[in-house]
Design an enzyme around this catalytic site. Structure first.
Site, mmCIF file in Angstrom:
data_model
loop_
_atom_site.group_PDB
_atom_site.id
_atom_site.type_symbol
_atom_site.label_atom_id
_atom_site.label_comp_id
_atom_site.label_asym_id
_atom_site.label_seq_id
_atom_site.Cartn_x
_atom_site.Cartn_y
_atom_site.Cartn_z
ATOM 1 N N GLU A 259 -9.816 7.021 3.649
ATOM 2 C CA GLU A 259 -10.722 6.078 4.310
ATOM 3 C C GLU A 259 -9.903 4.844 4.647
ATOM 4 O OE1 GLU A 259 -10.263 6.065 1.061
ATOM 5 O OE2 GLU A 259 -9.865 3.923 0.834
ATOM 6 N N LYS B 57 0.807 -1.223 0.000
ATOM 7 C CA LYS B 57 0.000 0.000 0.000
ATOM 8 C C LYS B 57 0.844 1.278 0.000
ATOM 9 C CE LYS B 57 -4.464 -1.485 1.662
ATOM 10 N NZ LYS B 57 -4.328 -2.935 1.963
ATOM 11 N N SER C 174 1.415 -9.856 -0.919
ATOM 12 C CA SER C 174 1.116 -8.422 -0.803
ATOM 13 C C SER C 174 1.507 -7.823 0.547
ATOM 14 C CB SER C 174 -0.375 -8.186 -1.067
ATOM 15 O OG SER C 174 -1.168 -9.021 -0.239
HETATM 16 C C1 LIG Z 1 -5.193 -3.898 1.640
HETATM 17 C C2 LIG Z 1 -4.493 -5.154 1.356
HETATM 18 C C3 LIG Z 1 -4.886 -5.989 0.294
HETATM 19 C C4 LIG Z 1 -6.102 -5.713 -0.556
HETATM 20 O O1 LIG Z 1 -6.045 -4.562 -1.312
HETATM 21 P P1 LIG Z 1 -5.821 -4.558 -2.889
HETATM 22 O O2 LIG Z 1 -6.084 -3.160 -3.265
HETATM 23 O O3 LIG Z 1 -6.769 -5.528 -3.497
HETATM 24 O O4 LIG Z 1 -4.413 -4.954 -3.138
HETATM 25 C C5 LIG Z 1 -4.137 -7.121 0.040
HETATM 26 N N1 LIG Z 1 -3.079 -7.449 0.798
HETATM 27 C C6 LIG Z 1 -2.681 -6.683 1.829
HETATM 28 C C7 LIG Z 1 -1.491 -7.117 2.627
HETATM 29 C C8 LIG Z 1 -3.367 -5.524 2.149
HETATM 30 O O5 LIG Z 1 -2.961 -4.775 3.183
#
Ligand SMILES: *Cc1c(COP(=O)(O)O)cnc(C)c1O
Length: 394
Positions: free
Chosen positions: A112, A90, A378
């Site tokens: 948000e 993010k 992610s």
């Molecule tokens: C917020 C988040 C997501 C989901 O958000 P996307 O916009 O779909 O990438 C996925 N993995 C992690 C670790 C997150 O913090």
């Protein structure tokens, strides 16, 4: 040429666009007229690259997971967004948007947040850039994600608990939009995923595209070719997936697999599998697939993973699914939890619960030996330790 990128009107096929109240029309129009010029300018690129390298820790490694590969009979590389500063992808987006906000002369940042991850990433860059930061968060989420609230406050942000509706992400987003309507001239709204009115989905995808840019370079180095056979990522709003596929989306040699949150099962009534269950509607300024009832009222999504329970989906992904460019799999809570333990035991990496949904997709695909798979981790699992421990004990 056939493309899956945004068209000049801000649409991906029938999805996308900008459906905003009259009072925000000018704000969105300003953004639309500015973002490409800024993102493509040398000054912006230089600052974005420098912060990505020295502050975030990029490039993130592309790691060949040998034991996981052996288990699934192919060659699995993990794109390690979990190693970024603040623990997820993010931050790539919030750094980019705050640099844009400064260039547009804005002085006040709003955001948000649901689970609080985007709130923390926004509060982080606001501290870095000395900008005022207000984060809207549903009261239910404030209570259940207390550690992230504490982080945001320590970083100097004001967290505003929202008490309308179910007091979760959808309500926080409505409140942020309301704030933006009241302060259109000095306020910049940092949206946390590839959602919202055009140009947000395209802008966020471009900022996250640093992920696929690096994958290209790293694969060439490790495999002697610049594309994988498969890309796999989880989708909440869709930003880590959009970043993972950005430079490959028009290359049909690359198969795309998106993992959405099945919750307790897609027919259980407790799910966040928006692409499979959603119907076309408007949410937060975009035309996309929305979890809604017969009257068009938004249905509360559910997933064990707080970052995936958004009732909409980025228009990019709605289109990829509609045109069969991407295969979309719903991964249930239990499958994701098992996949998280599997990665931890095989590779010594504790993934975020969101990322565990991408890992859960591996068991549902039959790979050929030697096929090259890139899966984006992610984020890291520190924030999910309570859920993991309770699962093991249950
Ligand atoms: C917020 C988040 C997501 C989901 O958000 P996307 O916009 O779909 O990438 C996925 N993995 C992690 C670790 C997150 O913090």
């Amino acid at each position: 040429m056939k493309t899956y990128q945004v068209d000049k009107n801000g649409y991906y096929g029938e999805f996308g666009g900008a459906y905003v109240p009259e009072i925000l029309h000018q704000c969105v129009e300003d953004l639309r007229n500015t973002y490409l010029e800024v993102l493509e300018s040398d000054g912006f690129k230089e600052e974005f690259d420098r912060l990505s390298r020295d502050y975030v820790g990029r490039p993130s490694p592309l790691y060949l997971a040998r034991r996981l590969s052996e288990k699934y009979g192919c060659k699995i590389y993990l794109k390690r967004e979990d190693l970024n500063h603040t623990g997820a992808h993010k931050i790539n987006n919030t750094i980019g948007q705050i640099l844009l906000a400064r260039r547009m002369g804005k002085t006040r940042i709003i955001a948000e947040t649901g689970a609080g991850q985007h709130g923390v990433a926004t509060a982080t860059v606001c501290a870095l850039m000395n900008m005022e930061c207000i984060v809207y968060m549903g009261k239910t989420d404030v209570e259940r994600q207390h550690a992230n609230v504490q982080k945001m406050e320590m970083l100097g942000a004001t967290v505003v608990p929202v008490t309308s509706g179910n007091m979760t992400l959808k309500d926080a987003t409505n409140e942020a939009i309301r704030d933006w309507c009241c302060h259109p001239s000095d306020t910049y709204y940092i949206i946390g995923s590839t959602v919202g009115p055009h140009p947000y989905p395209d802008m966020v995808a471009r900022l996250q595209s640093v992920i696929s840019e690096e994958i290209k370079r790293q694969l060439l180095e490790k495999e002697g070719r610049d594309h994988p056979d498969y890309l796999i990522a989880c989708v909440g709003g869709g930003s880590n997936a959009a970043g993972t596929i950005y430079h490959f989306v028009d290359d049909e040699r690359v198969k795309i697999v998106l993992a959405e949150a099945g919750g307790k099962g897609i027919h259980s009534g407790m799910s966040a599998a928006t692409i499979q269950l959603g119907k076309v509607g408007i949410i937060h300024g975009a035309r996309t697939l929305v979890m809604q009832n017969e009257d068009g009222q938004i249905e509360e999504p559910y997933s064990v993973s707080a970052g995936l329970d958004y009732p909409g989906i980025g228009p990019i992904h709605a289109n990829l699914s509609a045109r069969r460019r991407a295969r979309v799999l719903a991964i249930d809570d239990d499958e994701a939890l098992e996949a998280a333990f599997e990665l931890t035991r095989l590779e010594g990496i504790i993934p975020a619960l969101e990322s565990a949904h991408a890992l859960g997709a591996l068991a549902k695909i039959s790979f050929e030996p030697g096929e090259v798979v890139v899966l984006t981790v992610s984020g890291r699992g520190d924030k999910d330790m309570n859920t993991y421990i309770n699962h093991r004990l249950s």
